[in-house]
Design a protein around this motif. Sequence first.
Motif, PDB file in Angstrom:
ATOM      1  N   VAL A 124     -11.452 -10.841  -3.256  1.00 32.40           N
ATOM      2  CA  VAL A 124     -11.802  -9.433  -3.087  1.00 32.40           C
ATOM      3  C   VAL A 124     -13.109  -9.275  -2.309  1.00 32.40           C
ATOM      4  O   VAL A 124     -13.844 -10.241  -2.088  1.00 32.40           O
ATOM      5  CB  VAL A 124     -11.912  -8.737  -4.460  1.00 32.40           C
ATOM      6  CG1 VAL A 124     -10.609  -8.883  -5.233  1.00 32.40           C
ATOM      7  CG2 VAL A 124     -13.082  -9.309  -5.273  1.00 32.40           C
ATOM      8  N   PHE A 155      -5.307  -7.278  -4.424  1.00 31.93           N
ATOM      9  CA  PHE A 155      -6.574  -6.577  -4.252  1.00 31.93           C
ATOM     10  C   PHE A 155      -7.464  -7.259  -3.221  1.00 31.93           C
ATOM     11  O   PHE A 155      -8.683  -7.079  -3.222  1.00 31.93           O
ATOM     12  CB  PHE A 155      -7.295  -6.478  -5.605  1.00 31.93           C
ATOM     13  CG  PHE A 155      -6.575  -5.607  -6.599  1.00 31.93           C
ATOM     14  CD1 PHE A 155      -6.888  -4.275  -6.729  1.00 31.93           C
ATOM     15  CD2 PHE A 155      -5.560  -6.131  -7.378  1.00 31.93           C
ATOM     16  CE1 PHE A 155      -6.214  -3.468  -7.629  1.00 31.93           C
ATOM     17  CE2 PHE A 155      -4.878  -5.344  -8.289  1.00 31.93           C
ATOM     18  CZ  PHE A 155      -5.203  -3.999  -8.411  1.00 31.93           C
ATOM     19  N   GLU A 177     -11.114  -0.263  -6.996  1.00 28.76           N
ATOM     20  CA  GLU A 177      -9.683   0.012  -6.885  1.00 28.76           C
ATOM     21  C   GLU A 177      -8.870  -0.789  -7.897  1.00 28.76           C
ATOM     22  O   GLU A 177      -7.663  -0.564  -8.020  1.00 28.76           O
ATOM     23  CB  GLU A 177      -9.207  -0.303  -5.468  1.00 28.76           C
ATOM     24  CG  GLU A 177      -9.813   0.603  -4.416  1.00 28.76           C
ATOM     25  CD  GLU A 177      -9.299   0.296  -3.027  1.00 28.76           C
ATOM     26  OE1 GLU A 177      -8.091   0.522  -2.769  1.00 28.76           O
ATOM     27  OE2 GLU A 177     -10.086  -0.202  -2.202  1.00 28.76           O
ATOM     28  N   LYS A 199     -10.698  -5.698  -1.503  1.00 29.36           N
ATOM     29  CA  LYS A 199     -11.049  -4.465  -2.205  1.00 29.36           C
ATOM     30  C   LYS A 199     -12.162  -4.732  -3.221  1.00 29.36           C
ATOM     31  O   LYS A 199     -12.523  -5.868  -3.487  1.00 29.36           O
ATOM     32  CB  LYS A 199      -9.807  -3.885  -2.885  1.00 29.36           C
ATOM     33  CG  LYS A 199      -8.697  -3.538  -1.895  1.00 29.36           C
ATOM     34  CD  LYS A 199      -7.463  -3.005  -2.593  1.00 29.36           C
ATOM     35  CE  LYS A 199      -6.369  -2.674  -1.568  1.00 29.36           C
ATOM     36  NZ  LYS A 199      -5.141  -2.159  -2.216  1.00 29.36           N
ATOM     37  N   ARG A 200     -12.664  -3.669  -3.816  1.00 26.85           N
ATOM     38  CA  ARG A 200     -13.697  -3.767  -4.843  1.00 26.85           C
ATOM     39  C   ARG A 200     -13.041  -3.626  -6.209  1.00 26.85           C
ATOM     40  O   ARG A 200     -12.247  -2.704  -6.422  1.00 26.85           O
ATOM     41  CB  ARG A 200     -14.768  -2.690  -4.639  1.00 26.85           C
ATOM     42  CG  ARG A 200     -15.457  -2.772  -3.279  1.00 26.85           C
ATOM     43  CD  ARG A 200     -16.492  -1.673  -3.103  1.00 26.85           C
ATOM     44  NE  ARG A 200     -17.650  -1.869  -3.972  1.00 26.85           N
ATOM     45  CZ  ARG A 200     -18.700  -2.616  -3.652  1.00 26.85           C
ATOM     46  NH1 ARG A 200     -18.737  -3.248  -2.476  1.00 26.85           N
ATOM     47  NH2 ARG A 200     -19.715  -2.743  -4.468  1.00 26.85           N
ATOM     48  N   ASP A 236       0.823  -1.206   0.000  1.00 28.02           N
ATOM     49  CA  ASP A 236       0.000   0.000   0.000  1.00 28.02           C
ATOM     50  C   ASP A 236       0.858   1.258   0.000  1.00 28.02           C
ATOM     51  O   ASP A 236       0.570   2.224  -0.719  1.00 28.02           O
ATOM     52  CB  ASP A 236      -0.930   0.002   1.212  1.00 28.02           C
ATOM     53  CG  ASP A 236      -1.982  -1.095   1.142  1.00 28.02           C
ATOM     54  OD1 ASP A 236      -2.240  -1.602   0.030  1.00 28.02           O
ATOM     55  OD2 ASP A 236      -2.534  -1.461   2.201  1.00 28.02           O
TER      56      ASP A 236
END
Length: 530
Positions: free
Chosen positions: A377, A352, A442, A355-356, A163
């Motif tokens: 995800v 990911f 993302e 995450k979306r 990140d």
Amino acid sequence: MLEASLAGQLKSLLERLTLPIELVSSLDDGPKSTELAELLTEIAAMSDKVTYERRDDDARRPSFAVRRSGTDTEVRFAGIPLGHEFTSLALALLQVGGYPSKESPELLEQIRDLDGDFHFETYFSLSCQNCPDVVQALNLMSVLNPRISHVAIDGALFQDEVDGRQIMAVPTVFVNGELFGSGRMGLEEIIGKLDVGAADRAATAIAQKDPFDVLVVGGGPSGAAAAVYAARKGIRTGIAAERFGGQVLDTMAIENFISVPYTEGPQFGSALENHVRQYGVDIMNTQKAAKLVPAATENGLVEIELESGASLLARTVILSTGARWRSMNVPGEDQYRNKGVTYCPHCDGPLFKGKRVAVIGGGNSGVEAAIDLAGLVEHVTLIEFDSVLRADEVLQRKLRSLPNADILLSTLTTEVVGDGNKVTGLAYKDRTTDAAHTLDVEGVFVQIGLLPNTEWLTGSVELSDRGEIAIDDRGQTSVPGVFAAGDCTTVPYKQIVIAAGAGATAALSAFDRLIRTGVPAEDSAAATVG
């Protein structure tokens, strides 16, 4: 820790060690550290030349070094290198332990002569089939040159670093803290980026080569088959490839190549190259073609100009430049490539986690990607331009059954949205209502088919309206003496086995032209039929 078969293979390999090595770990109290300690303990028990010790001398935990005893020669792993990286671990043990590399002596000497201090960090994922080539190349370099160091980092275990450095694709490589490159890189390519004179020396050497009887452009399955079939005729054969193996290197699993029940792209690509080398073919790697010049009347030689500035001459040429993933060609796609826009769900999916994301494309590859990603995800949205999905029905049923997956049909992607550093959303239009929307994601995984690598041939050979090289049933193009094979051509059904067969056809057709036009082929009397 290791499955019995892997343990047996590794123990057998460790018998080749000639120098003692130490496994030195840095651990914390987490379960992954416990797993790593078990693995290293198990490896140390396999050979009397391997010892294991916990020292906690590295801030990254869990991590470990494979160190040549009594020296500073080492490679480092942050994480547990199993999965696709198990081979990287095995090679690190062997090479640190004195077992010689099989790379060419010239390449090894070039590594030793590199001038500069280079500390490499490679972020990988265990599901990435492209990562091992990069990890293994940099590990070898750190073993051969004391001014080079390398640590391979499992991004899934060091999410804060991922990140913080905004890593959204693997492999991603940093050198001395600065971004060095992202995506698949071979040893020659890495060395070329460090050795500024390497490209010029290679171009000079290429320019001095005598004409080939058959020159193959491209190193995928069709190119490899063409080179083998040509070389078996006893004629002078060369192959110029941007990367040997081509698109097959990005293939996760191959289960339909007849007589090979299962293999993976990188292993298949390596086998192709090894087979070609057995026939003494002149392989010119990291060479991208820029222009084709048809044969001049006075010498009968076709010229291939390379991006390096050098040129190759040949009596016949076989074009096998393959294809690449098709891009969406929307604003933001290029800007956020490897910053959220990716084309390999297997490689980059683990980055990911939680995450979306969105998947673009409703064919088999797109639906399979959405299914795989749904297990990692928070949420996946599949976007399809058409009013129906084109994937197999069994895949559609599986996707529709997943609670964290949505499907948008009749949807046109209009823009990849970001904050300047990474993807934050995807803009699209509903084709039935013309309403515009933005999806908060993302990651964007593009799976919309293939595009032939033929732009450089525009105006020199006949191309179809899809950019494919037009060929007849013998692989002949519109230019005399120039043949083509594989995914870059108009042949239907883009499959590895079909490409390989087409490569063989093109090579046999090229040989037939050589003997019928009276152009001398070296040692043709010693040709092997078949």
